[in-house]
Each structure stands twice: as structure tokens, then as C-alpha cells.
Enzyme design. Structure first.
Site, PDB file in Angstrom:
ATOM      1  N   THR A   1       0.711  -1.245  -0.048  1.00  0.00           N
ATOM      2  CA  THR A   1       0.120  -0.009   0.017  1.00  0.00           C
ATOM      3  C   THR A   1       0.784   1.223   0.100  1.00  0.00           C
ATOM      4  OG1 THR A   1      -0.054   0.046   2.267  1.00  0.00           O
ATOM      5  CG2 THR A   1      -1.927  -1.281   1.306  1.00  0.00           C
TER       6      THR A   1
ATOM      7  N   TYR B   1      -0.588   4.862   0.885  1.00  0.00           N
ATOM      8  CA  TYR B   1      -2.081   4.948   1.643  1.00  0.00           C
ATOM      9  C   TYR B   1      -2.105   3.961   2.653  1.00  0.00           C
ATOM     10  CZ  TYR B   1      -3.065   1.108  -1.816  1.00  0.00           C
ATOM     11  OH  TYR B   1      -3.033   0.066  -2.825  1.00  0.00           O
TER      12      TYR B   1
ATOM     13  N   GLU C   1       7.004  -2.195  13.426  1.00  0.00           N
ATOM     14  CA  GLU C   1       8.030  -1.419  13.015  1.00  0.00           C
ATOM     15  C   GLU C   1       9.312  -2.027  12.394  1.00  0.00           C
ATOM     16  OE1 GLU C   1      11.904   1.089  13.795  1.00  0.00           O
ATOM     17  OE2 GLU C   1      11.388  -0.937  14.174  1.00  0.00           O
TER      18      GLU C   1
ATOM     19  N   GLU D   1       0.080   7.973   6.514  1.00  0.00           N
ATOM     20  CA  GLU D   1      -0.293   8.025   5.426  1.00  0.00           C
ATOM     21  C   GLU D   1      -1.886   8.189   5.464  1.00  0.00           C
ATOM     22  OE1 GLU D   1       2.944   5.257   2.960  1.00  0.00           O
ATOM     23  OE2 GLU D   1       0.931   4.243   3.770  1.00  0.00           O
TER      24      GLU D   1
ATOM     25  N   SER E   1      24.052  30.935  -8.608  1.00  0.00           N
ATOM     26  CA  SER E   1      24.788  32.238  -7.757  1.00  0.00           C
ATOM     27  C   SER E   1      23.089  32.681  -7.238  1.00  0.00           C
ATOM     28  CB  SER E   1      25.518  33.102  -8.388  1.00  0.00           C
ATOM     29  OG  SER E   1      24.988  33.559  -9.483  1.00  0.00           O
TER      30      SER E   1
ATOM     31  N   HIS F   1      10.567  15.104   0.863  1.00  0.00           N
ATOM     32  CA  HIS F   1      11.343  16.223   1.554  1.00  0.00           C
ATOM     33  C   HIS F   1      12.590  16.665   0.633  1.00  0.00           C
ATOM     34  CE1 HIS F   1      13.217  18.761   4.855  1.00  0.00           C
ATOM     35  NE2 HIS F   1      12.165  18.653   5.314  1.00  0.00           N
TER      36      HIS F   1
ATOM     37  N   TYR G   1      19.397   3.724   5.931  1.00  0.00           N
ATOM     38  CA  TYR G   1      19.581   4.352   7.183  1.00  0.00           C
ATOM     39  C   TYR G   1      20.122   5.564   7.274  1.00  0.00           C
ATOM     40  CZ  TYR G   1      19.056  -0.029  10.101  1.00  0.00           C
ATOM     41  OH  TYR G   1      18.615  -1.140  10.786  1.00  0.00           O
TER      42      TYR G   1
HETATM   43 ZN   LIG Z   1      13.416  -0.555  16.972  1.00  0.00          ZN
END
Ligand SMILES: [Zn+2]
Ligand SMILES: *[C@@H]1O[C@H](CO)[C@@H](O)[C@H](O)[C@H]1NC(C)=O
Ligand SMILES: *[C@@H]1O[C@H](CO)[C@@H](O)[C@H](O)[C@H]1NC(C)=O
Ligand SMILES: *[C@@H]1O[C@H](CO)[C@@H](O)[C@H](O)[C@H]1NC(C)=O
Ligand SMILES: *[C@@H]1O[C@H](CO)[C@@H](O)[C@H](O)[C@H]1NC(C)=O
Ligand SMILES: *[C@@H]1O[C@H](CO)[C@@H](O)[C@H](O)[C@H]1NC(C)=O
Ligand SMILES: *[C@@H]1O[C@H](CO)[C@@H](O)[C@H](O)[C@H]1NC(C)=O
Ligand SMILES: *[C@@H]1O[C@H](CO)[C@@H](O)[C@H](O)[C@H]1NC(C)=O
Ligand SMILES: *[C@@H]1O[C@H](CO)[C@@H](O)[C@H](O)[C@H]1NC(C)=O
Length: 756
Positions: A285, A288, A437, A449, A634, A707, A718
């Protein structure tokens, strides 16, 4: 699509999943305040406010008295006799916590009940996600000539009398690695980085029907498996080399756990083999989320999960395997040595006399994740600060994540006590215990999400608590918006056993430098996808401290209690540190965030970008005012300088506003009113500052990452990549993409410089 564009112009947040159902904790009507801008309404407002100013404004002011609150909060965590972190840690690290299992749901319930007991509002929030459960793994070294087993790996840690957790045997597996049964010659691939596979390609290595043997370290393990798969290997074996522990090794005379602080040679590192830098969260997914009962489609998981089997193995059990390679195949002399005796770490193999037989079987299931939230509602319901940590684990793990779970509960306890005195925070504080996680940041990513729209509007900051206290060295990664509050809070706290402050300690160790956030833990969705200022923090081991047995059964309560944090002193300090930082953000009238730190950081990062010399005089086509790249560069540099100037005076004014506010009683009613209006405006700018760094189109080839300053490194996972829209096209020698990235970046900087 035009609707979306319109919206973007008006609001700096991104309306990604508008209309989705939101957990109660966040669900508050998002009002459209347009009518307030009508001139008649404004005059009326001023009149009404004038009439009631004495009452209303003073009322608002009285409820904001930060300092006594800080003191009282500290009181609840103050004495170590009152430190419950160890009690909570013991409870949390009792069992393995695979998502969807009885033990996990029991612990979710237990966490919920603790939040309730402390007086928080609670909610359980479920997501249905795709995950894998280990069924069986095996690894045999075979004689190629007659097929007999030369060595059979146990794929189990030793049981240690001292450490009851080691009794719980846990399969040696990598989440999402494909099921399979393969036999083949094997090749040593060093750390399995992109460069390592490039080296193998230069040597003309043919990976067909072969197994990659890869050392842990340097990059996220899932990317090692991805690169091996992309190279054509049919399986991967990942091993731990204690050389990567640095100074503290048995080879250097340290004793191994449990007698000493070096790594136990039977330790195995488990966890996900997901391709984290493509996108995190549920592989099926992207962008979402699905809640129980919802009928949404899922895509193939293989954008982010392997098609080949892969398993981890301990140092001790890789020894006989690697020894067979010495003197066979080409040599790469530049690869670093490790500690396997009798192996040169240069011969890549294969040795035609030996084969590996590797099996991996997993069940792939759709499973409910249980996120648990505790909330203290503030006067401002629509301004939320989130502190979170995951609760799932694949061993009865103590350090990862439950040092953080214990700290989270201590914060909940102290805030709850504070609330019982009649205190109510200015802003809402939400504590989150995430599930899933270890598979690839599932629980918070799905939450982020699903609630993207609301979170973008309302969330001031996210604090991530994973691995909070496995040593005594403070490691701090953060969005620059939060540098100031983290520094000033650290300056208020004592570093245990010294007369120094925590900030002194931080400066000594890091020269006052924050780590750039990449990925690998639960802040990823908040920062990389939603542009919410985030912090990742923890006490880690120093170079001569106890080696952390990451994702092994030796990441145990016993290890923490006896070696890593005896007395749970650093747990306690972390609870104070996070709690106080959050209270500062919550309680001061003007947000304690600094735009100027961000501007300086952007300048520093921009100066490090090395643009190829032969690009400078190339034209930039339609993207800008015409002209050459060197002019655009510049121009950008000038805009960064303008942003820095503007941000410095903006920050100064914000400090003045807070000072004025602190001297409330000396102000006339209209000064009070004007001050309130200015503060609202200032806070609004601070709230959305980081959001402006989002590019709605995302990065090239991985649109989930939006971002433009901080994302997960595409070849590392990582480790963070800063300014990816500039640096990655340079690496790829892709001029057009670079110009697009630079133009976008320049526009953002320019807009911020003029609007702040
Ligand atoms: Zn952990
Ligand atoms: C801890 O584990 C033991 C048995 O392994 C069990 O009896 C006990 O209920 C567990 N505690 C929690 C909080 O799950
Ligand atoms: C968790 O709590 C829910 C609601 O209170 C209850 O229905 C469920 O049986 C509990 N589950 C476990 C495993 O304790
Ligand atoms: C198989 O070959 C190995 C040498 O590679 C030898 O040591 C072993 O004894 C042989 N086993 C059998 C059963 O023939
Ligand atoms: C690689 O090895 C496989 C199997 O041994 C073989 O079929 C294939 O032709 C080889 N590829 C190249 C490019 O040599
Ligand atoms: C789910 O959606 C699909 C099409 O999107 C539809 O064919 C199916 O009947 C739906 N199932 C349920 C249980 O609503
Ligand atoms: C996962 O799915 C398999 C079938 O593919 C099933 O046998 C197994 O019980 C499921 N496991 C869990 C924990 O749901
Ligand atoms: C520490 O940081 C300062 C300012 O950023 C810099 O001038 C100095 O060289 C740094 N010192 C070390 C040892 O890195
Ligand atoms: C590292 O930590 C250990 C305790 O874990 C301590 O004894 C030692 O002094 C520390 N070393 C440094 C350089 O801080």
C-alpha cells in the site's frame, strides 16, 4: 489535479489523502476561517474583543505558566527511587512481540491500560498490513563432489544461564525474504553496498545460481539483499563480523557476553529485508493505508520486498563457510579485513569444492497492526506534539524498542500526575505505541499516510524514542527547527555522575553537531513524507562500552540491567529530556522553534554540493529566466543568504513577542490584542516552515520521499541523504534532473525568504 494545485497555492500542506477517516484522537473539525477575513467581521471582532479583552486575554494568559509546570514535571521523575523505568522494561521485554500474535495484543492492551491508569485518554487504532512470519530456516555447507554435509549451522543463539531471555529461541530470519530452497556456490560480497557490487561487476563475476555472502554494516540490510538480487544472485546470507564492533572484541582481549562486554559469537541479527529507501511501510500500500473492513486494492509487494530468499547467520557459524574461500577466485585487496580466522577477506570465491544449501520458509499474511495512543488534550486541541515508539519486537527485546517503551510510560506517568494537579497543557500531547516497525516502519507509516491531511495541519513535532538507553552517550538527530529547544533543554539537565550538564556532554562528544535524519526508524513518515519537524534520540554505547546485541536474543533485560544502564539512570534522564523538551514546545506561547538554524543548515549543506565544472556554462533551458547554470547557482546562493537574514530577524522578533507576552500585565488591552494576533501569525509561519520543503512530486524514482532537504539515502537506507534533489542527479550525471531539482529548491528558498 487542478484542484490539488489550487490548494497547494493556498496552503503549504499537502492534501494527500483528504477525506480519509481519522482516529478520534486527531479528528477535530478543520474549519475554514475565510469568513473571518471579511472587513465587517474584522471590525466586529475588534469591538467584541475590546469589550471582553480584560477577561478573555487575561484568561488565556493565566493558563500559560511554563516554569512551575517544568518543576512539577521534573519532580515526578526526580528521585531515582521513584524511577519505574526498570519495572516497565521488565514487563515489556517479557515476550516476543510479533504483530498479530496474542502476546502483542496483550501488550497493546497492557499499554492502553497503563495510559488509562495514568489518566490519559486512550485509543487503539488498527491497520491491516502485509507481513511475513518465520516458519523454518536452514543452512548447510556441502561438499560439491558428493553432496554430504560438511557443516550444519544451528541458526540459534546459545542458551546462557545468566540470561533467561536466551531460553526463548527465535528463528533466524529476515522479514519479507522470499521462501525458497537453494543450493549453490557462494561469493563473498563485502558489505554488499552499491560500490561493492560495482566491484564484482568489474571483475566479471557471474552470479547465476550462486549465493551472496554479505557482511552486516554500513547500509540497511534490505538494500544488501536488493543489490544481490539485482546482480542476479539467487539467495543471500548476511553475517555479523565483530570487527565492526570496533575496539571491544574478543580478539582485543575483552570477554564476550555474559562474562564480559564483547559480542557473544553466537549472536544473530534479525529484522526486515525490505527495500527501505524505495518507500517504507506496508509494501502493498505505497502512500496509503487500509483499515479493517475497508476494501482497497493492494499492489504487488515486490517493489520493496525481495524475490530471493535470505537469512542471517552468526559470526561463529560463518567462520567455516568463509574459510573455504581463501585462495579461490579473484581477490579484492582493498576490502577491509574482519575477524574470521583463516579467511583473507579478499578472495571472493567461489570454491568449486563447496556449496551452500540455504532454505527459508515464511508465511505471508495480511495481519492487523495495533497502534495504541494516549492523549492529554491541551487548550489548543489543533496543535499536537507526538512522542512515539514501537512496541513490536522479534525477540523479547529490551533495548530495541523497549528502553523507549519504558521511557514513554515514564513520561505518561509524569504527565498524568501533572494533569491530576489540575494542569492542562497549552497544546495537545499524544503518546503513540506503534506496532509493526521491525518489518519496515509499518505502524507509524500507515498512521501517517492515513491521516496525512490532519497531521500536516496540526502536528508541531514528532519525537521518536526507539533504543532510548543502551549506553551513556547522547545521540541526537533532529530537524533544525528543533535544535534550539533540544540544546536549551539539555542545558537544564545534569549528566549523571558529573557536575556537567547534558548539553556539556553533548558538546564534548559531538562538537554540538546534530545528526542528519535519514530513515530506519519511526520518524520517517513524519519528516520525509509529511515535512513535520522530527527528533530521533537515544543514549548509545561509547567505543569502550558494552557492545549492543542488536536484534539478537541478547538484547535482553539482563543485558540492560547488568551492563548497559544499571539503575536505569539513563532511562530516567531520557524521560526528563524528552518530557521537558515537549513541555517547552507545548507551554510557551510562541513556538520554541528556530527558522534561522534551518537557514544556516541549508547554507552549510548547499556549500557542500559539488557541481561538475563542465555543467556551469550549460544553459538551463525553459526552467528559469534563461541563462547559464552558473547564474542559477549564484541566484540560489543569494536567496539562501536572504533567507538567513530574514530568518534571523524573524527569530529575534519571535523572542521579543514571547518576552512581551511574559510581561503581560504591563500591556494595554490593545497591545494585548495586537500581540495575540502577531503571535498567531508567527506561530503559523513556524508551523508550516518545514512543510514548505515538500515537493509534491517526490524524488525521481521514489515519489514517496518528498522532503527536499532530508531523506533516506537511496543506496544506504539508514544514513540520511541531504539535498537529494541536487546530490543524486550529480551522482547520476543527469543534468536535466539537476536543473529541475535546483529550480525547485531555489523557488522554495526564495519563497521562504520573502514570506517569513
Ligand atoms: Zn526499533
Ligand atoms: C510474562 O511471561 C510469563 C510466562 O512466560 C507470563 O506468565 C506472564 O503473564 C507474562 N507477563 C506479561 C505482562 O505478559
Ligand atoms: C484486549 O482488549 C480487548 C478490549 O478490552 C479485549 O476484547 C481483548 O480480548 C483483549 N485481548 C487480549 C489478548 O488480551
Ligand atoms: C565427501 O567428500 C568430502 C571431501 O569433499 C569427504 O571429506 C567426505 O568424506 C565425503 N563423504 C562421503 C560420504 O563420501
Ligand atoms: C553465467 O553462468 C550461467 C550458469 O552457470 C551460464 O548459463 C551463463 O551463460 C553465464 N553467463 C555469462 C554471461 O557468462
Ligand atoms: C471490493 O472491491 C472490488 C472492486 O474494487 C469489488 O469487486 C468487490 O466486490 C468489493 N468487495 C467487497 C467485500 O466490498
Ligand atoms: C499465515 O498464513 C498461513 C497460510 O498461508 C496460515 O497457515 C498461518 O496460520 C497464518 N499465520 C498467521 C499467524 O496468521
Ligand atoms: C567544532 O565546530 C566549530 C564550529 O562549527 C568548528 O569551527 C570547529 O572546527 C569544530 N571542531 C572540531 C574539532 O570539529
Ligand atoms: C564508556 O562507558 C563506560 C561504561 O559503560 C565507562 O566506564 C567509560 O568510562 C566510558 N568511556 C568514555 C570515553 O566515556
Amino acid at each position: 489535479m487542478t484542484d490539488k494545485k489550487e490548494l497547494k497555492k493556498k496552503e503549504p500542506f499537502l492534501d494527500v489523502e483528504a477525506g480519509q477517516q481519522t482516529p478520534d484522537i486527531l479528528r477535530k473539525p478543520v474549519r475554514d476561517y475565510q469568513w473571518l477575513r471579511n472587513p465587517i467581521v474584522i471590525v466586529l471582532q475588534i469591538l467584541i474583543l475590546g469589550l471582553f479583552c480584560r477577561f478573555t486575554l487575561d484568561q488565556v494568559h493565566r493558563s500559560a505558566q511554563p516554569d512551575p509546570v517544568h518543576k512539577t514535571f521534573m519532580g515526578y521523575l526526580g528521585s531515582l527511587e521513584e524511577n519505574y523505568a526498570g519495572t516497565w522494561l521488565k514487563e515489556y521485554s517479557n515476550e516476543t512481540q510479533f504483530p498479530g500474535t496474542e502476546a502483542n495484543i496483550k501488550l497493546a492492551n497492557w499499554t492502553r491500560d497503563k495510559f488509562l491508569e495514568f489518566g490519559l485518554e486512550v485509543e487503539t487504532d488498527l491497520y491491516t498490513t502485509y507481513i511475513s512470519y518465520p516458519v523454518s530456516q536452514s543452512l548447510d555447507l556441502l561438499s560439491a563432489s558428493n553432496g554430504s554435509v560438511v557443516f550444519k549451522a544451528a541458526l540459534q543463539e546459545d542458551i546462557l544461564e545468566e540470561d533467561p531471555t536466551s531460553l526463548k529461541s527465535v528463528p533466524a530470519f529476515l522479514g519479507y525474504a522470499a521462501s525458497g530452497d537453494v543450493v549453490g556456490e557462494y561469493i563473498y560480497c563485502n558489505y554488499g553496498t552499491k560500490e561493492d557490487f560495482d566491484t564484482l561487476a568489474e571483475l566479471g563475476v557471474n552470479a547465476t545460481d550462486k549465493i551472496a555472502v554479505i557482511r552486516y554494516g554500513k547500509i540497511f540490510r534490505g538494500l544488501k539483499v536488493k543489490f544481490a538480487q539485482d546482480f542476479g544472485f539467487k539467495a543471500a546470507l548476511l553475517f555479523t563480523d565483530p570487527k565492526d564492533d570496533g575496539e571491544v572484541t574478543e580478539a582485543n582481549g575483552y570477554k564476550a557476553y555474559p562474562e564480559g562486554i564483547a559480542r557473544n559469537p553466537s549472536a544473530i541479527q534479525r529484522r526486515s529485508s525490505q527495500f527501505l529507501s524505495v518507500f517504507p511501510g506496508d509494501p502493498t500500500t505505497p502512500g496509503y493505508a487500509i483499515k479493517p473492513g475497508e476494501n482497497k486494492t493492494r499492489s504487488s509487494p515486490h517493489l520493496t520486498t525481495p524475490r530471493i530468499p535470505a537469512i542471517p547467520v552468526s559470526y561463529r557459524e560463518v567462520i567455516p563457510i568463509l574459510q573455504k574461500l581463501s585462495g579461490h577466485g579473484p581477490k579484492v585487496e582493498s576490502w577491509p579485513a574482519g575477524l574470521v580466522p583463516g579467511y583473507d577477506y579478499a578472495s571472493i570465491g567461489p570454491n568449486p569444492n563447496y556449496k551452500l544449501h540455504l532454505t527459508n520458509e515464511q508465511d505471508f499474511n495480511i495481519t492487523n497492526l495495533y497502534n495504541v495512543y494516549g492523549k492529554i488534550e491541551g487548550h489548543k486541541k489543533d496543535e499536537v506534539i507526538i512522542i512515539g515508539n514501537h512496541r513490536d519486537s522479534w525477540t523479547p527485546a529490551a533495548g530495541d524498542p523497549h528502553t523507549g517503551s519504558a521511557v514513554l510510560l515514564e513520561i505518561a506517568r509524569a504527565l498524568g500526575n501533572l494533569q491530576k494537579t489540575g494542569w492542562k497543557p497549552q497544546r495537545t500531547i499524544m503518546l503513540a505505541s506503534w506496532d509493526g516497525e521491525e518489518y519496515g516502519l509499518l505502524g507509524s507509516t500507515e498512521f501517517g499516510e492515513y491521516n496525512a491531511h490532519d497531521l500536516s495541519k496540526k502536528t508541531l513535532a514528532y519525537f521518536n524514542m526507539d533504543v532510548s538507553a543502551v549506553g551513556n552517550i547522547l545521540e541526537l538527530g533532529a530537524s533544525p527547527m528543533l535544535y534550539e529547544v533540544l540544546r536549551s533543554t539539555a542545558d537544564l539537565l545534569e549528566y549523571p555522575g558529573t557536575d556537567k550538564t547534558l548539553y556539556d556532554h553533548f558538546k564534548e562528544n559531538t562538537n554540538d553537531t546534530f545528526k542528519s535524519l535519514g530513515s530506519g526508524s519511526y520518524y520517517t513518515v513524519f519528516l520525509d513524507h509529511l515535512g513535520i519537524p522530527s527528533v530521533d534520540m537515544g543514549f548509545t554505547s561509547n567505543r569502550t562500552g558494552p557492545v549492543y546485541h542488536y536484534h539478537s536474543v541478547y538484547d535482553s533485560y539482563h543485558w540492560i540491567e547488568s551492563l548497559a544502564d544499571p539503575g536505569f539512570v539513563f532511562h530516567n534522564l531520557m524521560a526528563k529530556y524528552v518530557g521537558l523538551s515537549v513541555l517547552k514546545l507545548s507551554e510557551t506561547k510562541v513556538y520554541q522553534m528556530k527558522a534561522s538554524d534551518y537557514a544556516s543548515e541549508i547554507q552549510r549543506l548547499y556549500e557542500k554540493v559539488e557541481v561538475p565544472k563542465n555543467w556551469l556554462s550549460r544553459t538551463i533551458g525553459h526552467c528559469s529566466k534563461g541563462g547559464k547554470l552558473v547564474d542559477l547557482l549564484s541566484d540560489t546562493e543569494q536567496n539562501i543568504i536572504s533567507l538567513k537574514k530574514a530568518a534571523i530577524s524573524f527569530d529575534e522578533e519571535a523572542v521579543q513577542l514571547q518576552t512581551k507576552y511574559d510581561n503581560w500585565d504591563s500591556l494595554s488591552w490593545w497591545e494585548k490584542l495586537a500581540l495575540q494576533l502577531k503571535i498567531v501569525k508567527t506561530n503559523r509561519k513556524l508551523n508550516y516552515f518545514e512543510r514548505k520543503f515538500l515537493n509534491p512530486d517526490g524524488l525521481k524514482d521514489r515519489p514517496w520521499f518528498r522532503h527536499i532537504i532530508y531523506v533516506s539515502g537511496r543506496y544506504t537506507g539508514y544514513a540520511g541523504q541531504q539535498l537529494p534533489g541536487l546530490v543524486e542527479p550529480i551522482e547520476d550525471n543527469d543534468y536535466e534532473t539537476f536543473v529541475r531539482g535546483l529550480t525547485f529548491f531555489n523557488n522554495v528558498v526564495n519563497n521562504l525568504a520573502t514570506s517569513i
